[in-house]
Enzyme design. Sequence first.
Site, short mmCIF file in Angstrom:
data_model
loop_
_atom_site.label_atom_id
_atom_site.label_comp_id
_atom_site.label_asym_id
_atom_site.label_seq_id
_atom_site.Cartn_x
_atom_site.Cartn_y
_atom_site.Cartn_z
N ASN A 276 0.98 -1.30 -0.15
CA ASN A 276 -0.03 -0.01 -0.08
C ASN A 276 0.80 1.19 -0.03
O ASN A 276 1.79 1.53 0.70
CB ASN A 276 -0.87 0.11 1.19
CG ASN A 276 -2.04 1.03 1.22
OD1 ASN A 276 -1.71 2.10 0.78
ND2 ASN A 276 -3.37 0.43 1.51
N ASP B 281 -5.88 -8.58 1.01
CA ASP B 281 -5.96 -7.23 2.00
C ASP B 281 -4.37 -6.82 1.83
O ASP B 281 -3.72 -6.86 2.78
CB ASP B 281 -6.39 -7.72 3.18
CG ASP B 281 -6.57 -6.41 4.03
OD1 ASP B 281 -6.35 -5.54 3.45
OD2 ASP B 281 -7.03 -6.53 5.20
N CYS C 221 -5.13 1.08 -1.11
CA CYS C 221 -5.99 -0.08 -1.06
C CYS C 221 -7.18 -0.34 -2.06
O CYS C 221 -7.30 -1.59 -2.55
CB CYS C 221 -6.45 -0.28 0.25
SG CYS C 221 -7.52 0.95 0.89
N HIS D 273 -11.57 1.37 3.93
CA HIS D 273 -10.56 0.42 3.73
C HIS D 273 -11.17 -0.53 2.57
O HIS D 273 -12.35 -0.89 2.75
CB HIS D 273 -10.12 -0.49 4.82
CG HIS D 273 -8.89 -1.55 4.46
ND1 HIS D 273 -7.67 -1.03 3.91
CD2 HIS D 273 -8.58 -2.67 4.61
CE1 HIS D 273 -6.66 -1.97 3.68
NE2 HIS D 273 -7.36 -2.94 4.08
#
Length: 1114
Positions: free
Chosen positions: A201, A470, A206, A453
């Site tokens: 990131n 993720d 994200c 997120h």
Amino acid sequence: MTVMTPAPIEQDDDEMLVPHSDITDNHEPMEVVAPAEGANNLENQPVEDPPSSRFTWRIENFSRLNTKKHYSEVFIVGGFKWRILIFPKGNNVDHLSMYLDVADSASLPYGWSRYAQFSLAVINQAHNKYSVRKDTQHQFNARESDWGFTSFMPLSELYEPARGYLVNDTVVVEAEVAVRRVVDYWSYDSKKETGYVGLKNQGATCYMNSLLQTLFHIPYFRKAVYHMPTTENDFPSPSIPLALQSLFYKLQYSDSSVATKELTKSFGWDTYDSFMQHDVQELNRVLCEKLEDKMKGTVVEGTIQQLFEGHHMNYIECINVDYKSTRKESFYDLQLDVKGCRDVYASFDKYVEVERLEGDNKYHAEKYGLQDARKGVLFIDFPPVLQLQLKRFEYDFMRDTMVKINDRYEFPLQLDLDRENGKYLSPEADRSICNLYTLHSVLVHSGGVHGGHYYAYIRPTLSDQWYKFDDERVTKEDVKRALEEQYGGEEELPQANPGFNNTPFKFTKYSNAYMLVYIRECDKEKIICNVDEKDIAEHLRERLKREQEEKENKKKEKAEAHLYTIIKVARDEDLAEQIGKDIYFDLVDHDKVKCFRIQKQIPFNLFKEEVAKEFGIPVQFQRFWLWAKRQNHTYRPNRPLTPLEEAQSVGQLREVSSKVHNAEVKLFLEVELGLDMRPIPPPDKTKEDILLFFKLYDPEKEEMRYVGRLFVKSTGKPMDILTKLSEMAGYDPHEEIEIFEEIKFEPNVMCEHIDRKLTFRASQLEDGDIICFQKAVPVESVDKFRYPDVPSFLDYVHNRLVVHFRSLERPKEDDFCLELSKTHTYDDVVEKLAHQVGLDDPSKIRLTSHNCYSQQPKPQPIKYRGIDHLTDMLVHYNQTSDILYYEVLDIPLPELQGLKTLKVAFHHATKDEVTIHTIRLPKQSTVGDVLNDLKTKVELSNPSAELRLLEVFYHKIYKIFPSSEKIENINDQYWTLRAEEIPEEEKNLGPHDRLIHVYHFIKETAQNQIQNFGEPFFLVIREGETLSEVKARIQKKLLVPDDEFSKWKFAFLCLGRPEYLQDTDIVSSRFQRRDVYGAWEQYLGVEHADNTPKRTYAANQNRHTYEKPVKIYN
């Protein structure tokens, strides 16, 4: 009072999450990348629900709290003791600061650790939906025993009673805590556990990472990207195809998470773009458009269309006559309503819903006039890869803000779009194609409308195994996590004490699906194809393998760094090369000299052999000096190495000024040359010998260069070496010479004249000192030179700055560069700038500073003489820029600053035209003065016409300015200022006449929302006047043809709700209410048919209010 209720937490937030500290950072990143929750390492391992609870804390007498910190009672979750910590007046910020704290951290055993997901909230006691809730996760330990939000919510909002957060001087705070199994986040290996790697990131990327992982795991798409033509001479930064190929290759073959910086650079993004959270759908659209364009004329042309493009048909079909209008349109993704729909099928039902055009909303058909008709959409074909954008974000017209729709919305593993005998398909659709789809990926947004997120659940091969991507972390997940837990809505929790409280607790889930990707079953084999190294161009494989080898070498070097010493060796050649070009102060830039990486156990004498090989200087002719950093921050050779030091190992060397063994040692190699210019043994050095370095300055050429070094006796005098200096400089032996000592250069230059009659010792000269000398300049010739002596030249070099000037109208392009001085005043800068642009009056220059973070001009220009020095103009927080923006004004800036400039749109009374005028008047002027000035510039319907000034915003009139109002505080940046003649009928209002607002609007059927457009206006209505009479006057006023006017509907609107009127209705009876805030909130609305077509890429309705549009510049 405290209440405990179980509740799991599922989201990140975009706030900066910090352990509380009395010193906080000024800048907070937009998104925090926190460790993800514990993952299942084994494919069939069950997912356990964590112990969780909700704690409610009522804080009474809140405004009278006089402690800096305030703790709640202790509550227990997961067998651990917790409490909430607040700073009622903020932790050195103007926001409420709030943290979750481990209550017994001081008494816990050494090395304790616990991991929790939690949310903190301040409850709005008037309207619960306006409660402020923020979520995060953290691994608590002895160093970070509390974690939370320094800037939770503005104190101004919290303490304002009308807002509903502080009621009866009581604030209600809630914490929802879910304790999870402690995971060693740093040792987790995604590749080893799952076979896949994540993406790093960059700050707030994200949203991009989740999309890139989804596209990467569509193998046909990846194969097409690999087959885009690139060459070994391309560089990833300016080439989107090569950057994407490189990224996909690394995702496929790397063992660790992959960086996206090359790709975002290829987009033309700067750091600021990476810290802006954008919208997934918009990035998807823009990226696919770019790739589609780059694929044209190549072997993969048309791939984007083949994968993602479908078609639908918009139709209008008359009921009573044989007339049908159709229009075929393509789409790359479909936006589906979430609000009011229980699942994907309900959204598709709504998408193809038939709208009846009848009554006042009849359709005007060619040759047939106004007709009752049916209007709708049907699908001609669906694409192999179906991308569904779920409208989780909508604009709330009542609240005038974006809101997130967290309603429950289900989506199936298998989606049948042929259901109910092909109800979604048009008559011309090919019914032989089976439109049965399998879910491939679910993109999730966790958080609220102001950020959060993004991550993705993907099953790359369409097997039963799902994976959560993720950012850097990839974990195996079960189907429940990927589907049911992403439906959103509310979740009911089991009661902690079933017999005690019969009311089950429900909480809103803020994590939910935002985008779905389905793959058609009949195309599955083609889409989920094999992609291997033969699909990757050889030059790309070679390039990436080289990169990987370099990375491995660097990694190896880093791992072995403790075994090696870096020795940087400076020589006379380096000084001669650098002084006067790269540097002017001190002697050398050590980063530009030869480096040797030597094992620490190697004897120094062996290292000298390495030097002999490199430079061709035999070992016996080498003498090495250690450098030392002096107290005045200069760096000079200090003393030669002793024979004892040279007999030691390399690792035992240390710098004179250092008390520790450094990984890096800097040395000066002294080599003496004989008359034949060959090396000779260095002379013996006694305490009486001083090594001095010499720089020569030429005031005529404004040049400085290194001319060599000499040993002098401390008892000797400078006058003894003048002849030698003349020789070194190539001067006549009898040339008059001035000599100076360069002492320091930070923060200011210190260069002092040396008395040639004093001894070197008396002048406090020592080893490593620098002597600067020049020809003496006669007094009568001083004015011929800009910098006649060494001190003035060094002062100039120290202060000079090359500033890049850009026109404010073209803020991305340099116009020219000017060499200026840090000491220049405001007047100096504008004078030099005026000379550059050929302007006689420097006061007509206006400057604007540069924002280093946004890479844009600052919003406010620099006031006339508002900043004293150039250096202050270039500073932005703790960064220094070299960019200034300029404008050339038509009047001097001091005069302009005394004036107010307004842009006014004048609407002509009888002509259908609007002209924009710039009015510039003294700030103390009134609106009346503006109108008088405007009268001299516009064409009036008659000489005695009166004007008025209105404030218009979003097609509504918010204000009529009194003519006496001062213009200083009028803002025309966001609102439109409209000037118009006052109609005669408004000047003579009767006692029962009313002046009402009339606005145009359309009603969006899909969302049942009112959208104003066009020019609003005033209208006088009289008591007892019917709608029919009012309509006649409106038609006359607006000069609308009958056939067009007949399609308009009229409604009374109050607070956005329409009440449609009949021709016989008395209009004035509707406008009796006095309890409406703002006259613009009740108006006569003119409804127009919404004939705007759906576009291939519909305007994005999921935009966050603060986002700037996604742009890919290359």
